[in-house]
Design a protein around this motif. Structure first.
Motif, PDB file in Angstrom:
ATOM      1  N   LYS A   1       0.829  -1.204   0.000  1.00  0.00           N
ATOM      2  CA  LYS A   1       0.000   0.000   0.000  1.00  0.00           C
ATOM      3  C   LYS A   1       0.866   1.257   0.000  1.00  0.00           C
ATOM      4  O   LYS A   1       0.636   2.184  -0.780  1.00  0.00           O
ATOM      5  CB  LYS A   1      -0.911   0.004   1.228  1.00  0.00           C
ATOM      6  N   GLN A   2       1.892   1.279   0.854  1.00  0.00           N
ATOM      7  CA  GLN A   2       2.759   2.448   0.911  1.00  0.00           C
ATOM      8  C   GLN A   2       3.586   2.594  -0.358  1.00  0.00           C
ATOM      9  O   GLN A   2       3.836   3.703  -0.836  1.00  0.00           O
ATOM     10  CB  GLN A   2       3.677   2.349   2.126  1.00  0.00           C
TER      11      GLN A   2
ATOM     12  N   ARG B   1       1.293   3.968  -3.106  1.00  0.00           N
ATOM     13  CA  ARG B   1       0.944   5.361  -2.830  1.00  0.00           C
ATOM     14  C   ARG B   1       2.088   6.320  -3.113  1.00  0.00           C
ATOM     15  O   ARG B   1       1.865   7.510  -3.318  1.00  0.00           O
ATOM     16  CB  ARG B   1       0.514   5.506  -1.367  1.00  0.00           C
TER      17      ARG B   1
ATOM     18  N   ARG C   1       1.571   8.448  -6.146  1.00  0.00           N
ATOM     19  CA  ARG C   1       0.212   8.923  -6.389  1.00  0.00           C
ATOM     20  C   ARG C   1      -0.046  10.283  -5.741  1.00  0.00           C
ATOM     21  O   ARG C   1       0.716  10.750  -4.902  1.00  0.00           O
ATOM     22  CB  ARG C   1      -0.807   7.893  -5.889  1.00  0.00           C
ATOM     23  N   LEU C   2      -1.139  10.883  -6.151  1.00  0.00           N
ATOM     24  CA  LEU C   2      -1.515  12.220  -5.686  1.00  0.00           C
ATOM     25  C   LEU C   2      -2.569  12.096  -4.586  1.00  0.00           C
ATOM     26  O   LEU C   2      -3.657  11.575  -4.818  1.00  0.00           O
ATOM     27  CB  LEU C   2      -2.083  13.022  -6.861  1.00  0.00           C
ATOM     28  N   PRO C   3      -2.289  12.584  -3.364  1.00  0.00           N
ATOM     29  CA  PRO C   3      -3.303  12.555  -2.307  1.00  0.00           C
ATOM     30  C   PRO C   3      -4.292  13.712  -2.465  1.00  0.00           C
ATOM     31  O   PRO C   3      -3.896  14.852  -2.699  1.00  0.00           O
ATOM     32  CB  PRO C   3      -2.474  12.701  -1.027  1.00  0.00           C
TER      33      PRO C   3
ATOM     34  N   GLU D   1      -7.877  15.428  -0.684  1.00  0.00           N
ATOM     35  CA  GLU D   1      -8.767  15.470   0.474  1.00  0.00           C
ATOM     36  C   GLU D   1     -10.183  15.823   0.037  1.00  0.00           C
ATOM     37  O   GLU D   1     -10.401  16.784  -0.707  1.00  0.00           O
ATOM     38  CB  GLU D   1      -8.275  16.513   1.481  1.00  0.00           C
TER      39      GLU D   1
ATOM     40  N   ASP E   1      -8.290   3.256  -3.233  1.00  0.00           N
ATOM     41  CA  ASP E   1      -7.372   3.368  -2.103  1.00  0.00           C
ATOM     42  C   ASP E   1      -7.762   4.604  -1.302  1.00  0.00           C
ATOM     43  O   ASP E   1      -7.373   5.728  -1.638  1.00  0.00           O
ATOM     44  CB  ASP E   1      -5.934   3.472  -2.613  1.00  0.00           C
TER      45      ASP E   1
ATOM     46  N   ASP F   1      -8.486   6.504   2.655  1.00  0.00           N
ATOM     47  CA  ASP F   1      -8.426   6.587   4.110  1.00  0.00           C
ATOM     48  C   ASP F   1      -9.656   7.366   4.558  1.00  0.00           C
ATOM     49  O   ASP F   1      -9.921   8.474   4.048  1.00  0.00           O
ATOM     50  CB  ASP F   1      -7.157   7.314   4.564  1.00  0.00           C
TER      51      ASP F   1
ATOM     52  N   ARG G   1      -9.452  10.707   2.328  1.00  0.00           N
ATOM     53  CA  ARG G   1      -8.161  10.971   1.700  1.00  0.00           C
ATOM     54  C   ARG G   1      -7.981   9.919   0.613  1.00  0.00           C
ATOM     55  O   ARG G   1      -7.811   8.727   0.903  1.00  0.00           O
ATOM     56  CB  ARG G   1      -7.022  10.912   2.713  1.00  0.00           C
TER      57      ARG G   1
ATOM     58  N   HIS H   1      -6.051   8.442  -2.861  1.00  0.00           N
ATOM     59  CA  HIS H   1      -4.727   8.406  -3.490  1.00  0.00           C
ATOM     60  C   HIS H   1      -4.930   8.039  -4.955  1.00  0.00           C
ATOM     61  O   HIS H   1      -5.223   6.891  -5.283  1.00  0.00           O
ATOM     62  CB  HIS H   1      -3.831   7.399  -2.779  1.00  0.00           C
TER      63      HIS H   1
ATOM     64  N   ARG I   1      -3.991   8.533  -9.376  1.00  0.00           N
ATOM     65  CA  ARG I   1      -2.848   8.632 -10.293  1.00  0.00           C
ATOM     66  C   ARG I   1      -2.582  10.080 -10.695  1.00  0.00           C
ATOM     67  O   ARG I   1      -1.438  10.510 -10.784  1.00  0.00           O
ATOM     68  CB  ARG I   1      -3.117   7.772 -11.524  1.00  0.00           C
TER      69      ARG I   1
END
Length: 346
Positions: free
Chosen positions: A253-254, A257, A260-262, A264, A282, A284, A296, A298, A300
């Motif tokens: 997962k990490q 990520r 990738r672009l987070p 909110e 993916d 949160d 949140r 994640h 492309r």
């Protein structure tokens, strides 16, 4: 599976061709001594396999005429679980997987058939064949139930790049034997040569990933198996390292990520409703006030955000980054203008 069991089953597979093999011929084909051959044939007979061994000139090994494989000793719930697992694998469809749709590995597979999701060597095709064989190997009392499950199921799974079953097996063997691998990895229209210590094969997001220590970059890396080419064991062995996060799934997962672009979001829905609507994203999730959830995601790139907004239950608002919010609003204005015939500044 132990070496002894694996060797005995390989012997059985050769004998099931129907012909008789001399001891020397069969021993050479299996790469064992004739003494080992005799022991393995005795083990197979003890397990109920009709293997005949005739000694002396003109003698040899064969499966006795009319002999059949003994049934698998499975409970009903185990038979159901196996059928469901095979059905899900058989339903996998070939997706984008590079030039050939599968990894080229380990060297001996180069130049073979495409081995795509539905072709020879592909995991879905192998699973479909195994389903058919399973019905013949189950105890008689379970065959009607297994056949009913197979006929009743209509399984749909996310499309995925084609993966060659033999390549997955070879990669798993390299992980087990602690063998350093050399391979080419294609990403973002660039191909690089890598040397890595393979540690885990992980299946997530309808993809197969290899978690490995990149020897040239001296760091952990995550490689998509369908993007790996010219895979070959170097012959060198390594001492296994401890995964930084302890768990292969969390490490993957990490790793995924990392590029990738987070984004909110605030959504007027519960976490359960969001996960039901977007089971493969993916995300949160953090419960907020007034029945809202902070998300949140994640992604492309920012172009994936409109898809998320459209699929989210309730109302979804972009909190950040500001640039993503601006781009999505601009796209929405262009779409609205195209539908109404109005001309809007871009």
């Amino acid at each position: 599976m132990t070496d002894v069991t694996s060797r005995a089953l390989k012997m059985l597979a050769v004998l099931q061709t129907g012909r008789e093999f001399t001891g020397a011929e069969l021993a050479g084909r299996l790469g064992v001594s004739e003494r080992t051959l005799r022991r393995d044939s005795e083990r197979l007979r003890e397990l109920g396999y009709g293997v005949e061994a005739r000694r002396g000139p003109g003698g040899g090994y064969r499966v006795a005429p009319g002999a059949s494989m003994p049934p698998l000793v499975l409970e009903e719930d185990e038979a159901v679980a196996v059928q469901l697992g095979l059905a899900m694998l058989a339903a996998a469809e070939e997706g984008p997987g590079g030039a050939s749709g599968r990894p080229r590995g380990l060297a001996a597979n180069d130049g073979a058939d495409d081995g795509g999701g539905g072709g020879a060597g592909g995991v879905p095709e192998a699973a479909a064949r195994a389903q058919a064989k399973l019905l013949q190997l189950l105890p008689r009392r379970l065959r009607p139930r297994a056949a009913a499950i197979r006929e009743a199921l209509d399984v749909g799974v996310p499309s995925a790049p084609a993966i060659d079953a033999a390549a997955l097996s070879e990669l798993a063997q390299a992980v087990h034997d602690h063998l350093v691998l050399g391979f080419e990895h294609a990403h973002a229209e660039q191909t690089s040569r890598r040397r890595a210590e393979p540690h885990r094969l992980v299946h997530r997001y309808a993809r197969w990933y290899l978690l490995a220590w990149d020897m040239d970059r001296e760091d952990w890396r995550t490689f998509r198996v369908d993007r790996m080419r010219s895979i070959a064991a170097t012959g060198a062995r390594f001492v296994p390292r401890r995964l930084p996060l302890g768990d292969g799934g969390e490490q993957l997962k990490q790793g995924v990520r990392g590029g990738r672009l987070p984004v909110e979001l605030e959504v007027s829905a519960t976490p359960g409703e969001i996960l039901d609507a977007l089971p493969y994203e993916d995300l949160d999730l953090e419960v907020g006030g007034d029945g809202r959830t902070r998300v949140r995601a994640h992604v492309r790139d920012w172009r994936w955000v409109p898809h998320l907004l459209a699929a989210m239950p309730g109302e979804a608002r972009i909190l950040g980054p500001a640039e993503v919010r601006t781009r999505v609003i601009g796209l929405a204005e262009q779409i609205l203008a195209a539908q109404t015939g109005e001309t809007r500044p871009r």
